[in-house]
Design a protein around this motif. Sequence first.
Motif, PDB file in Angstrom:
ATOM      1  N   PHE A  27       0.836  -0.921  -0.221  1.00 48.62           N
ATOM      2  CA  PHE A  27       0.103   0.120  -0.051  1.00 48.62           C
ATOM      3  C   PHE A  27       0.757   1.164  -0.041  1.00 48.62           C
ATOM      4  CE2 PHE A  27      -3.435  -2.639   1.662  1.00 48.62           C
ATOM      5  CZ  PHE A  27      -4.281  -2.657   0.625  1.00 48.62           C
ATOM      6  N   HIS A  61      -2.002 -10.707  10.127  1.00 44.10           N
ATOM      7  CA  HIS A  61      -1.818 -10.286  11.644  1.00 44.10           C
ATOM      8  C   HIS A  61      -2.921 -11.098  12.444  1.00 44.10           C
ATOM      9  CE1 HIS A  61      -5.064  -7.174  11.069  1.00 44.10           C
ATOM     10  NE2 HIS A  61      -5.003  -7.245  12.140  1.00 44.10           N
ATOM     11  N   THR A 121     -13.048  -7.458   7.109  1.00 41.15           N
ATOM     12  CA  THR A 121     -12.143  -6.584   6.484  1.00 41.15           C
ATOM     13  C   THR A 121     -12.772  -5.631   5.799  1.00 41.15           C
ATOM     14  OG1 THR A 121     -10.489  -8.312   6.454  1.00 41.15           O
ATOM     15  CG2 THR A 121      -9.892  -6.395   5.310  1.00 41.15           C
ATOM     16  N   GLY A 150     -11.452  -3.211   2.597  1.00 42.78           N
ATOM     17  CA  GLY A 150     -10.229  -2.890   2.007  1.00 42.78           C
ATOM     18  C   GLY A 150      -9.068  -3.982   2.221  1.00 42.78           C
ATOM     19  N   ASP A 174     -11.224  -4.904  10.103  1.00 38.88           N
ATOM     20  CA  ASP A 174      -9.878  -4.299   9.933  1.00 38.88           C
ATOM     21  C   ASP A 174     -10.354  -3.404   8.658  1.00 38.88           C
ATOM     22  OD1 ASP A 174      -7.383  -3.825   8.993  1.00 38.88           O
ATOM     23  OD2 ASP A 174      -6.711  -5.953   8.587  1.00 38.88           O
ATOM     24  N   ALA A 203      -7.718  -1.218   7.870  1.00 44.29           N
ATOM     25  CA  ALA A 203      -6.467  -0.365   7.936  1.00 44.29           C
ATOM     26  C   ALA A 203      -6.082   0.538   6.999  1.00 44.29           C
ATOM     27  CB  ALA A 203      -5.254  -1.354   8.220  1.00 44.29           C
ATOM     28  N   TYR A 204      -6.337   0.036   5.609  1.00 44.40           N
ATOM     29  CA  TYR A 204      -6.040   0.750   4.607  1.00 44.40           C
ATOM     30  C   TYR A 204      -7.172   1.620   4.028  1.00 44.40           C
ATOM     31  CZ  TYR A 204      -6.739   1.339  -0.815  1.00 44.40           C
ATOM     32  OH  TYR A 204      -7.216   2.062  -1.925  1.00 44.40           O
ATOM     33  N   HIS A 241      -1.066   5.855   8.980  1.00 44.16           N
ATOM     34  CA  HIS A 241       0.211   5.745   8.410  1.00 44.16           C
ATOM     35  C   HIS A 241       0.202   5.108   7.056  1.00 44.16           C
ATOM     36  CE1 HIS A 241       1.597   1.794  10.808  1.00 44.16           C
ATOM     37  NE2 HIS A 241       1.012   1.601   9.278  1.00 44.16           N
TER      38      HIS A 241
HETATM   39  C1  LIG Z   1      -1.368  -2.892   6.188  1.00 39.28           C
HETATM   40  C2  LIG Z   1      -2.435  -3.712   6.602  1.00 39.28           C
HETATM   41  C3  LIG Z   1      -2.355  -4.424   7.742  1.00 39.28           C
HETATM   42  C4  LIG Z   1      -1.076  -4.238   8.715  1.00 39.28           C
HETATM   43  O1  LIG Z   1      -0.483  -3.051   9.003  1.00 39.28           O
HETATM   44  P1  LIG Z   1       0.401  -2.569   9.855  1.00 39.28           P
HETATM   45  O2  LIG Z   1       0.088  -1.409  10.351  1.00 39.28           O
HETATM   46  O3  LIG Z   1       1.613  -2.829   9.142  1.00 39.28           O
HETATM   47  O4  LIG Z   1       0.453  -4.096  10.962  1.00 39.28           O
HETATM   48  C5  LIG Z   1      -3.393  -5.058   8.471  1.00 39.28           C
HETATM   49  N1  LIG Z   1      -4.594  -5.196   7.596  1.00 39.28           N
HETATM   50  C6  LIG Z   1      -4.829  -4.431   6.413  1.00 39.28           C
HETATM   51  C7  LIG Z   1      -5.965  -4.749   5.754  1.00 39.28           C
HETATM   52  C8  LIG Z   1      -3.707  -3.872   5.997  1.00 39.28           C
HETATM   53  O5  LIG Z   1      -3.831  -3.441   4.619  1.00 39.28           O
END
Ligand SMILES: *Cc1c(COP(=O)(O)O)cnc(C)c1O
Length: 468
Positions: free
Chosen positions: A78, A182, A233, A235, A262, A264-265, A293
């Motif tokens: 990403f 993770h 999730t 994304g 999740d 995250a992105y 980040h």
């Molecule tokens: C990048 C990502 C993670 C892991 O992110 P980190 O901050 O590097 O631990 C987890 N889940 C998704 C969907 C991600 O895109």
Amino acid sequence: MSEFREQLDRAAQWIDEYYRDPRRFPVLSHAQPGDLHRVLPADAPEDPEPFDRIFDDFERLIIPGITHWNHPRFFAYFANSAAPITVVAEALAAALNVNAMVWRTSPAATELEEVVLDWLRKLLGLDDGLHGIVYDTASIGGFTALAAARESLDLAIRERGMAGRSDLPALRVYLTEHTHSHIEKAAIALGIGRENLVRVPVDANFVMVAAALDRAIAEDLARGMRPMCIAATIGTTSTTSSDPVPVIADVARKHGVWLHVDAAYAGPAAILPEFRHLLAGCEHADSLVINPHKWLFVPVDLSVLYVRDLEILRRAFSLSAVYLETSDGDVRNYMDYGLQLGRRFRALKLWFAMRHYGATGMRERLRSHIALAQEFAAWVEAEPGWEVLAPHPLSVVCFRYVPAGLAPEDIDACNQRMMDEVNASGEIFLSATRLHGRLALRLAIGNEGTTRADVRFAFDILRKAARG
Ligand SMILES: *Cc1c(COP(=O)(O)O)cnc(C)c1O
């Protein structure tokens, strides 16, 4: 001028030039394994060394081993970038050397974190029942969420552990083959066991099938197992597909299972009104991870975990130690909400970024990334012998070159060769994934310096590599 000021000035000048022209470096480092080991001494210096010598070595030895995430032609994983202003915030946080383990060890660090995470929550359109906490990464946020999910089962694991207990049912975690790894690591670390990860089937668009989730949970219950957490999730890492959280939330509520989301992105995209729908259903989530980040212009690391019930999280992690006792009253002591005691002042850089760009500036940047990805996908679609391999609602496109007459293995090998070749050029950097068993090249746009010309360049260099 003090010596320290001269040192700062030299670094400031370097950083300024770096941000003005990151393109002068190869985006992917040309370093070979062991390069740095070979040039560095085996022992720490016995005597002080002058700053200029240290800085010269930084430029001469370290920089060649850097892959430039801030390069506008970084299209791998990403892609992301740190707004220059956040570098200033990081320097200030380092200067203050804040350790925000409890409120009194820097009241402003704790309270700024509460304030900016509430700003962010509102920008994302999330309800006010969610409370944010900053962790380093989504991996740790996800681990923490699963620990809270486990605690919420009231199985006295905190006191009695899990080993040797015949009264303890298998604890089950539901995910898909596209869930980020993770979650699996967290299940390993929490003693859940990989056997208790239930991979719910996905549909042709890589999206969790909610009816199959419902069935899997019902079967587990019938067998005396204990559903602990559903990890949805928004994304996914391979294709940016999003599981249907509103329907999954119904299943979670029906069976009383913790719902972790999740995002995250993709979460940051919800600051755009036209992508608000991405977080639909999160009003029923027990926890949710978003990575500023990744796509909100702060440097690694800063991930946010929103949880609905802070008390469960506290129950999972808080311990009192005499030397940490405080009598500050109704304040948050962040050490109580996770594994780590000491914590950096990460909120400062998010505060700088949000104020420097404003929500408008962040929205413009995200829209531009999404538009560039759409344009790239259209070029691929229009090109004979190329194909797009997954829906691409956001800033990532999965695609490949499919020359006529090649066997499936040879198509994979051909795309792998093309990717290795363009990455080795140092001109662009992209990564790959596997979809339906086939190698998929993956172009991710997330750098604030990326222009249409950069994306066009990526397409052209790939076409050239395809011609061999
Ligand atoms: C990048 C990502 C993670 C892991 O992110 P980190 O901050 O590097 O631990 C987890 N889940 C998704 C969907 C991600 O895109």
